[in-house]
Scaffold this motif. Structure first.
Motif, mmCIF file in Angstrom:
data_model
loop_
_atom_site.group_PDB
_atom_site.id
_atom_site.type_symbol
_atom_site.label_atom_id
_atom_site.label_comp_id
_atom_site.label_asym_id
_atom_site.label_seq_id
_atom_site.Cartn_x
_atom_site.Cartn_y
_atom_site.Cartn_z
ATOM 1 N N ARG A 82 -24.934 29.376 40.834
ATOM 2 C CA ARG A 82 -26.044 29.297 39.883
ATOM 3 C C ARG A 82 -27.019 28.247 40.404
ATOM 4 O O ARG A 82 -26.728 27.043 40.380
ATOM 5 C CB ARG A 82 -25.546 28.896 38.494
ATOM 6 C CG ARG A 82 -24.846 29.996 37.746
ATOM 7 C CD ARG A 82 -24.598 29.611 36.283
ATOM 8 N NE ARG A 82 -23.825 30.632 35.592
ATOM 9 C CZ ARG A 82 -23.472 30.562 34.320
ATOM 10 N NH1 ARG A 82 -23.820 29.501 33.588
ATOM 11 N NH2 ARG A 82 -22.754 31.532 33.764
ATOM 12 N N THR A 138 -21.533 25.497 44.749
ATOM 13 C CA THR A 138 -22.823 26.089 45.086
ATOM 14 C C THR A 138 -23.103 25.819 46.560
ATOM 15 O O THR A 138 -22.857 24.716 47.050
ATOM 16 C CB THR A 138 -23.934 25.500 44.210
ATOM 17 O OG1 THR A 138 -23.604 25.716 42.838
ATOM 18 C CG2 THR A 138 -25.271 26.134 44.509
ATOM 19 N N HIS A 154 -18.879 31.815 41.525
ATOM 20 C CA HIS A 154 -19.717 30.915 40.734
ATOM 21 C C HIS A 154 -18.741 30.066 39.927
ATOM 22 O O HIS A 154 -17.995 30.599 39.093
ATOM 23 C CB HIS A 154 -20.644 31.692 39.799
ATOM 24 C CG HIS A 154 -21.865 32.224 40.470
ATOM 25 N ND1 HIS A 154 -23.027 32.500 39.787
ATOM 26 C CD2 HIS A 154 -22.125 32.524 41.772
ATOM 27 C CE1 HIS A 154 -23.946 32.959 40.629
ATOM 28 N NE2 HIS A 154 -23.409 32.984 41.846
ATOM 29 N N LEU A 197 -28.040 27.139 32.946
ATOM 30 C CA LEU A 197 -28.212 26.726 34.328
ATOM 31 C C LEU A 197 -28.135 25.203 34.397
ATOM 32 O O LEU A 197 -27.436 24.633 35.227
ATOM 33 C CB LEU A 197 -29.556 27.224 34.855
ATOM 34 C CG LEU A 197 -29.960 26.799 36.260
ATOM 35 C CD1 LEU A 197 -28.932 27.237 37.281
ATOM 36 C CD2 LEU A 197 -31.327 27.384 36.608
ATOM 37 N N TRP A 207 -29.307 30.376 31.688
ATOM 38 C CA TRP A 207 -29.016 31.127 32.907
ATOM 39 C C TRP A 207 -29.333 32.601 32.690
ATOM 40 O O TRP A 207 -29.077 33.154 31.622
ATOM 41 C CB TRP A 207 -27.547 30.960 33.267
ATOM 42 C CG TRP A 207 -27.029 31.890 34.319
ATOM 43 C CD1 TRP A 207 -26.090 32.873 34.167
ATOM 44 C CD2 TRP A 207 -27.414 31.933 35.701
ATOM 45 N NE1 TRP A 207 -25.864 33.521 35.361
ATOM 46 C CE2 TRP A 207 -26.669 32.971 36.329
ATOM 47 C CE3 TRP A 207 -28.317 31.193 36.476
ATOM 48 C CZ2 TRP A 207 -26.797 33.276 37.680
ATOM 49 C CZ3 TRP A 207 -28.445 31.500 37.829
ATOM 50 C CH2 TRP A 207 -27.694 32.525 38.413
#
Length: 350
Positions: free
Chosen positions: A15, A31, A176, A207, A219
């Motif tokens: 994300r 990430t 994720h 997010l 998000w």
């Protein structure tokens, strides 16, 4: 030669806040951005936004893992040493949770060198909702296996060694990792953002959720659709009061089970085809929380939502799990997932 973040040869996962194409923001652990290039020069340009702890950036260069210390706040040019020329592969990743935000400002390679197409993300996709164990917090303190956590300031935390990312790698799946140290399911409990604690019921669809960095940002779930979702929350809800243990049929315990069920229904609404696996971890906790999760899952009567219990559930190292324990969990969870029929995952590929 400067490589900007919007270069199409870079491959991202996680994300990511793409509000500014030349300054994407990494918020969640695991990430990452991948790149292949030639030459013997590599510099990473970043901006760090600090909330707490010391902050670090992880990377794999040609399969060898290392770490960079980030400034407390502000921009930095981080040089990564390379022993020889030729082709190289880099995976740059966020080791920690929302104790900081990392703005990726691009790369620099030698003049006249080339950027090559990076390896694409796997077609299998996982998403994990969890706490510090899912984030890999204090995982590198392996000399403290079976012992309480050492005094630390973030240096032992590494999402690469979370059971979450380990499981994904075993299954050749993208991940994720929606994990935050100290987070509970419910607002007002757990350790994250005390005394006004924020729970996963607030953070899951965001997010940005750490108020240190400004207002919450939703998000866009259309950006990523996992086939497997792991829900590993419920351990931190015992803080500051372990009401599930003390009074399983009391009002607070009954409400928790109802809200856990509601959370699963929200996930099902977002991901109607996903296989959802509910669990806690081998981190020490009272078994009443697993009983509550089992009851909630059974009550939903959804064949695509299951409960998994680890062999050493609730009996691991006090404090946080170390790398071997995360590996143990990942092996079990990957084996369990292989027994399930996952839409979009070919059985022969597992």
């Amino acid at each position: 030669m400067r490589i900007t973040p919007d270069n199409p040869l870079l491959v991202y996962s996680g994300r990511i806040d793409w509000s500014h194409s030349h300054a994407p923001v990494f918020i969640f652990p695991c990430t990452s951005v991948s790149v292949r290039f030639t030459g013997q020069v590599l510099k990473v340009h970043v901006e760090n936004r600090h909330a707490y702890w010391d902050n670090f950036l992880g990377y794999l260069l040609d399969g060898e893992q290392s770490v960079l210390r980030l400034p407390e706040n502000g921009t930095a040019e981080c040089e990564i040493p390379i022993e020889s020329g030729g082709e190289h592969e880099l995976l740059l990743f966020k080791r920690q949770d929302a104790c900081h935000e990392l703005v990726f400002l691009g790369l620099e390679i030698g003049e006249g060198e080339r950027l090559l197409p990076a390896r694409q993300n796997p077609k299998r996709r996982m998403e994990v909702y969890g706490d510090s164990v899912s984030a890999g917090e204090v995982s590198e303190a392996v000399e403290y296996m079976g012992k309480p956590d050492p005094v630390h300031n973030g240096e032992y935390s590494n999402g690469w060694y979370s059971y979450a990312w380990m499981t994904a790698r075993k299954l050749d799946a993208q991940i994720h990792d929606i994990a935050q140290g100290g987070i509970a399911l419910l607002d007002g409990t757990g350790w994250f953002n005390e005394p006004e604690a924020i729970g996963m019921e607030t953070a899951w669809d965001k997010l940005r959720y750490n108020p240190v960095f400004g207002p919450a940002v939703p998000w866009d779930f259309k950006a990523y659709t996992p086939q497997v979702v792991v829900v590993a929350v419920g351990q931190n809800d015992a803080h500051p009061e372990d009401y599930m243990k003390e009074d399983y049929d009391g009002a607070r315990a009954v409400e928790w089970r109802a809200r856990y069920s509601a959370f699963l229904r929200k996930l099902r609404g977002i991901y109607p085809e996903a296989t959802i696996i509910c669990c806690t971890t081998i981190l020490g906790h009272d078994p009443s929380w697993d009983r509550a999760i089992e009851e909630a899952v059974t009550g939903l009567q959804d064949e695509g939502i299951t409960k998994y219990t680890f062999r050493r559930n609730g009996s691991g190292t006090p404090g946080h799990l170390r790398i071997p324990e995360a590996e143990e969990m990942a092996g079990e969870l990957a084996a369990y997932i292989r027994t399930l029929r996952i839409p979009g995952w070919e059985e022969e590929d597992l």
